[in-house]
Write a protein that holds these residues in place. Structure first.
Motif, PDB file in Angstrom:
ATOM      1  N   ARG A 151       6.184   4.050  -5.623  1.00 32.70           N
ATOM      2  CA  ARG A 151       4.880   4.423  -6.177  1.00 32.70           C
ATOM      3  C   ARG A 151       3.761   3.698  -5.457  1.00 32.70           C
ATOM      4  N   ALA A 152       4.109   2.579  -4.802  1.00 34.03           N
ATOM      5  CA  ALA A 152       3.124   1.810  -4.039  1.00 34.03           C
ATOM      6  C   ALA A 152       3.803   1.118  -2.869  1.00 34.03           C
ATOM      7  N   VAL A 153       3.014   0.902  -1.820  1.00 30.96           N
ATOM      8  CA  VAL A 153       3.465   0.109  -0.681  1.00 30.96           C
ATOM      9  C   VAL A 153       2.428  -0.983  -0.474  1.00 30.96           C
ATOM     10  N   LEU A 154       2.912  -2.221  -0.438  1.00 25.38           N
ATOM     11  CA  LEU A 154       2.064  -3.373  -0.193  1.00 25.38           C
ATOM     12  C   LEU A 154       2.251  -3.810   1.252  1.00 25.38           C
ATOM     13  N   PRO A 183       7.421  -4.193  -9.997  1.00 25.38           N
ATOM     14  CA  PRO A 183       7.735  -4.490  -8.594  1.00 25.38           C
ATOM     15  C   PRO A 183       8.851  -3.607  -8.020  1.00 25.38           C
ATOM     16  N   GLU A 184       9.779  -3.188  -8.858  1.00 19.58           N
ATOM     17  CA  GLU A 184      10.862  -2.331  -8.383  1.00 19.58           C
ATOM     18  C   GLU A 184      10.362  -0.970  -7.898  1.00 19.58           C
ATOM     19  N   GLU A 185       9.132  -0.627  -8.260  1.00 12.82           N
ATOM     20  CA  GLU A 185       8.544   0.651  -7.846  1.00 12.82           C
ATOM     21  C   GLU A 185       7.709   0.529  -6.577  1.00 12.82           C
ATOM     22  N   ALA A 186       7.760  -0.655  -5.948  1.00 14.66           N
ATOM     23  CA  ALA A 186       6.952  -0.912  -4.761  1.00 14.66           C
ATOM     24  C   ALA A 186       7.821  -1.372  -3.603  1.00 14.66           C
ATOM     25  N   VAL A 187       7.247  -1.308  -2.417  1.00 12.03           N
ATOM     26  CA  VAL A 187       7.876  -1.793  -1.190  1.00 12.03           C
ATOM     27  C   VAL A 187       6.862  -2.696  -0.496  1.00 12.03           C
ATOM     28  N   MET A 188       7.342  -3.750   0.126  1.00  8.52           N
ATOM     29  CA  MET A 188       6.509  -4.657   0.905  1.00  8.52           C
ATOM     30  C   MET A 188       6.814  -4.462   2.379  1.00  8.52           C
ATOM     31  N   ILE A 189       5.773  -4.286   3.194  1.00 12.52           N
ATOM     32  CA  ILE A 189       5.924  -4.190   4.646  1.00 12.52           C
ATOM     33  C   ILE A 189       5.159  -5.356   5.261  1.00 12.52           C
ATOM     34  N   GLY A 190       5.859  -6.155   6.068  1.00 13.45           N
ATOM     35  CA  GLY A 190       5.239  -7.317   6.688  1.00 13.45           C
ATOM     36  C   GLY A 190       5.912  -7.682   7.988  1.00 13.45           C
ATOM     37  N   ALA A 249       8.232   1.967   9.721  1.00 14.77           N
ATOM     38  CA  ALA A 249       8.531   1.347   8.426  1.00 14.77           C
ATOM     39  C   ALA A 249       8.233   2.307   7.284  1.00 14.77           C
ATOM     40  N   VAL A 250       7.105   2.991   7.359  1.00 18.96           N
ATOM     41  CA  VAL A 250       6.752   3.952   6.307  1.00 18.96           C
ATOM     42  C   VAL A 250       7.747   5.100   6.293  1.00 18.96           C
TER      43      VAL A 250
END
Length: 181
Positions: free
Chosen positions: A7-10, A118-125, A167-168
């Motif tokens: 639902r979100a990407v950080l 948080p389980e509905e999000a992904v972190m890209i770094g 990544a996306v």
């Protein structure tokens, strides 16, 4: 846990969305990373919310002011935004805060602001601290290595992509990134 479209990407800011200029307080030095604009457009087209979570220890070290960081963030927002949420940690490494990555505080706060778990999000770094923060927050993470990424961080990452768009695509793909352990 089954794969799902987030639902979100950080995103981390420096080295992930924009070229890393250490302790940058000058908005004119902001330069998007290759494929960042394309990746963000893809997420927006799918209705996925986007946030930025960034450590800015230069504030604590007296190398930057909060106003300079805000000006750089505003430039990032003009070039790549709008973003649904921004979270900035102004603390130094030894300040003991719960927001500075690899701690999960900023990621959890961003999710709370977006009214998701948080389980509905992904972190890209681009570094191991980003991946550790994602794991600690209970979200998936994808590492996009740069020249500053250490080999052991790449080896430890569950998911690695060549650039932000890759990544996306990974997190959007059927059978993409698995849930963080």
């Amino acid at each position: 846990m089954a794969n799902r479209i987030p639902r979100a990407v950080l995103f981390d800011r420096d080295g992930t969305l924009i070229r890393d200029v250490p302790y940058n307080g000058d908005p004119s030095l902001v330069e998007p990373m290759p494929t960042a604009a394309e990746a963000l457009a893809e997420l927006r087209a799918r209705g996925i919310r986007i946030g930025v979570v960034t450590n800015q220890s230069g504030i604590a070290r007296g190398l930057l002011s909060s106003e300079e960081v805000d000006a750089v963030n505003a430039r990032v927002d003009r070039l790549l935004g709008p973003f649904d949420v921004w979270r900035v940690c102004p603390h130094g490494v030894d300040d003991g805060c719960t927001c500075r990555k690899p701690a999960p505080g900023m990621l959890r706060a961003a999710c709370e602001a977006l009214a998701i778990s948080p389980e509905e999000a992904v972190m890209i770094g681009d570094i191991g601290a980003d991946m550790a923060a994602a794991t600690a927050a209970g979200m998936r993470g994808v590492l996009v290595p740069t020249a500053v990424t250490r080999p052991h961080e790449i080896a430890a990452a569950a998911h690695v992509a060549s650039d932000v768009m890759a990544a996306v695509r990974l997190v959007l793909a059927e059978g993409g990134a698995d849930a963080a352990a």
